[in-house]
Design a protein around this motif. Structure first.
Motif, mmCIF file in Angstrom:
data_model
loop_
_atom_site.group_PDB
_atom_site.id
_atom_site.type_symbol
_atom_site.label_atom_id
_atom_site.label_comp_id
_atom_site.label_asym_id
_atom_site.label_seq_id
_atom_site.Cartn_x
_atom_site.Cartn_y
_atom_site.Cartn_z
ATOM 1 N N PHE A 31 41.046 14.058 -19.874
ATOM 2 C CA PHE A 31 41.588 12.925 -20.294
ATOM 3 C C PHE A 31 42.361 12.704 -21.342
ATOM 4 C CE2 PHE A 31 38.481 13.059 -23.482
ATOM 5 C CZ PHE A 31 39.020 12.180 -24.675
ATOM 6 N N ARG A 32 43.445 11.874 -21.508
ATOM 7 C CA ARG A 32 44.167 11.697 -22.690
ATOM 8 C C ARG A 32 44.156 10.321 -22.930
ATOM 9 N NH1 ARG A 32 43.570 16.277 -22.514
ATOM 10 N NH2 ARG A 32 45.207 18.107 -22.412
ATOM 11 N N ILE A 33 44.237 9.615 -24.314
ATOM 12 C CA ILE A 33 44.458 8.384 -24.945
ATOM 13 C C ILE A 33 45.624 8.065 -24.850
ATOM 14 C CG2 ILE A 33 41.940 8.370 -25.850
ATOM 15 C CD1 ILE A 33 43.377 8.338 -28.677
ATOM 16 N N ALA A 58 51.125 11.844 -21.763
ATOM 17 C CA ALA A 58 49.943 12.192 -21.315
ATOM 18 C C ALA A 58 49.851 12.414 -19.697
ATOM 19 C CB ALA A 58 48.702 11.076 -21.567
ATOM 20 N N HIS A 59 50.898 11.705 -18.970
ATOM 21 C CA HIS A 59 50.970 11.830 -17.645
ATOM 22 C C HIS A 59 51.602 13.090 -17.330
ATOM 23 C CE1 HIS A 59 53.056 11.156 -13.525
ATOM 24 N NE2 HIS A 59 52.128 10.464 -13.476
ATOM 25 N N ALA A 60 52.756 13.359 -17.865
ATOM 26 C CA ALA A 60 53.525 14.674 -17.663
ATOM 27 C C ALA A 60 52.381 16.006 -17.830
ATOM 28 C CB ALA A 60 54.497 14.854 -18.504
ATOM 29 N N GLU A 61 51.550 15.741 -19.040
ATOM 30 C CA GLU A 61 50.697 16.892 -19.009
ATOM 31 C C GLU A 61 49.523 17.240 -17.965
ATOM 32 O OE1 GLU A 61 47.748 18.761 -22.606
ATOM 33 O OE2 GLU A 61 48.770 16.630 -22.929
ATOM 34 N N LEU A 62 48.939 15.958 -17.518
ATOM 35 C CA LEU A 62 47.735 15.913 -16.830
ATOM 36 C C LEU A 62 48.217 16.295 -15.148
ATOM 37 C CD1 LEU A 62 45.377 13.265 -18.240
ATOM 38 C CD2 LEU A 62 45.181 15.719 -18.842
ATOM 39 N N ARG A 94 45.630 -2.186 -26.373
ATOM 40 C CA ARG A 94 44.419 -1.602 -26.548
ATOM 41 C C ARG A 94 44.431 -0.235 -26.059
ATOM 42 N NH1 ARG A 94 39.597 -3.804 -22.428
ATOM 43 N NH2 ARG A 94 40.989 -4.221 -20.677
ATOM 44 N N THR A 95 43.362 0.637 -26.654
ATOM 45 C CA THR A 95 43.457 2.099 -26.528
ATOM 46 C C THR A 95 43.000 1.972 -24.888
ATOM 47 O OG1 THR A 95 42.906 2.618 -28.672
ATOM 48 C CG2 THR A 95 42.355 4.103 -26.739
ATOM 49 N N MET A 96 43.986 2.928 -24.051
ATOM 50 C CA MET A 96 43.476 3.303 -22.804
ATOM 51 C C MET A 96 43.291 4.602 -22.468
ATOM 52 S SD MET A 96 43.625 0.290 -21.072
ATOM 53 C CE MET A 96 44.016 0.629 -19.165
ATOM 54 N N LEU A 97 42.710 4.875 -21.272
ATOM 55 C CA LEU A 97 42.501 6.322 -21.026
ATOM 56 C C LEU A 97 43.340 6.786 -19.642
ATOM 57 C CD1 LEU A 97 40.264 5.925 -23.103
ATOM 58 C CD2 LEU A 97 38.592 7.490 -21.387
ATOM 59 N N LEU A 98 43.934 8.024 -19.762
ATOM 60 C CA LEU A 98 44.555 8.578 -18.581
ATOM 61 C C LEU A 98 43.729 9.527 -18.212
ATOM 62 C CD1 LEU A 98 46.830 8.366 -16.466
ATOM 63 C CD2 LEU A 98 48.098 10.167 -17.801
#
Length: 346
Positions: A138-140, A150-154, A211-215
């Motif tokens: 995951f990434r926040i 985060a999307h590019a990495e995961l 607010r903090t979200m998780l991908l």
């Protein structure tokens, strides 16, 4: 009631809908009349109102500190011996010493700092060490720039991604990213819990910060819900349910060794007591931990069909200690389901 036992008055405050099942199971198992159950809720017409021996209406609109004061007064007025909080659980856990001064023992699922950690998925995933079932990758993110990075990495490592809030219940806010269809197309297709990637990006950019979200990597395999009883970090009993994907096929009691061992470790690492629930799901790389819920799950009734009466065990373990408790064997492989039941409301 046997001559050697006095009646213990147990209060459950405002809770999720599964509380009705919890109270019913306790009363069914309590053949000696050991426990007098009390339930309170802010709504006079709560569907669980008739499940306890006594029901009272809670005040509304109180801040956490004022609610704690009200709970203390309620305990004194109604001669409560054991308090099992759900609403404002962390604040009430912090105030356990104040209750004990009045002879009231508070059954909290964990210490206040552990409850806070469990409630924050981002902090929880970053902290938990569970070799047999680690959290998903995951990434926040809390702005569009963090989301894109985060999307590019995961996305380079996982074919499908999903998003969910760091703090949520009932899976609210969870969506699988669809990189082909728009949200409107998904809506018209009747696809639940999916959102178009382009639409999500556009919305996030308009919000600027949020607010903090998780991908996270999307876990497409079987989901497991494990209803547990703990006593100061010792796993007393657990029943694991495998959720079957075919509609109408129910769930399967599946006591996988790696799942039970993982629950034992989580109970020890987080000092868990009373009833709690652990969610797992299989992904491309095997079993993954989703979350700990510091309460009974909505499927607690199905779990107890397999043998152990978990709510009653949780209460007995807290009041009498878990050593010497009679533990019913789990009927591994049992298929279970639920039917709605009509009740008369007050």
């Amino acid at each position: 009631m046997t001559a050697s036992h006095q009646v213990t008055r147990v209060w459950y405050n405002s809770a999720f809908s599964s509380i009705a099942t919890v109270l019913r199971l306790i009363r069914e198992a309590d053949t000696e009349g050991r426990f007098h159950t009390i339930y309170t809720h802010a709504h006079a017409h709560s569907s669980a109102a008739g499940a306890a021996h006594a029901f009272h209406v809670e005040p509304t609109g109180l801040a956490a500190a004022d609610y704690v004061d009200w709970c203390l007064a309620f305990c004194r007025e109604h001669h409560v011996d054991v308090f099992v909080p759900s609403k404002h659980a962390a604040a009430l856990s912090t105030a356990r010493g104040r209750f004990l001064e009045h002879g009231v023992r508070v059954l909290s699922a964990a210490a206040p700092d552990k409850l806070e950690l469990i409630d924050d998925k981002a902090a929880f995933y970053a902290t938990v060490k569970l070799p047999l079932a680690p959290p998903p990758e995951f990434r926040i993110f809390s702005d569009i720039g963090q989301f894109d990075a985060a999307h590019a990495e995961l996305r380079a490592r996982h074919e499908t991604l999903c998003v969910k809030p760091a703090r949520s219940v009932y899976g609210l806010g969870f969506s699988v990213l669809d990189e082909e269809r728009s949200s409107a197309a998904l809506l018209l297709a009747g696809s639940s819990y999916r959102i178009g990637l382009a639409d999500l990006r556009r919305g996030l950019a308009e919000l600027e910060r949020f607010r903090t979200m998780l991908l996270m990597e999307y876990l497409g395999g079987h989901e497991y819900s494990v209803d547990c009883v703990g006593a100061d970090g010792h796993l007393v009993s657990a029943v694991a349910r495998k959720k079957l994907p075919q509609p109408g096929h129910g769930q399967l009691i599946d006591m996988r060794a790696d799942i039970i061992a993982s629950c034992e470790q989580l109970a020890a690492d987080f000092g868990l007591s009373g009833m709690f629930n652990v969610q797992f799901r299989e992904g491309r790389d095997g079993l993954r931990l989703l979350e700990i819920n510091a309460r009974a799950s909505g499927g607690i009734g199905m779990a107890c069909l397999a043998g152990p009466n978990l709510p009653y065990l949780a209460l007995r373990a807290f009041v009498d200690g878990y050593e010497g408790l009679a533990l019913a064997p789990v009927r591994d492989g049992l298929r279970v389901g639920e039917l709605g039941t009509a009740v008369e409301l007050p």
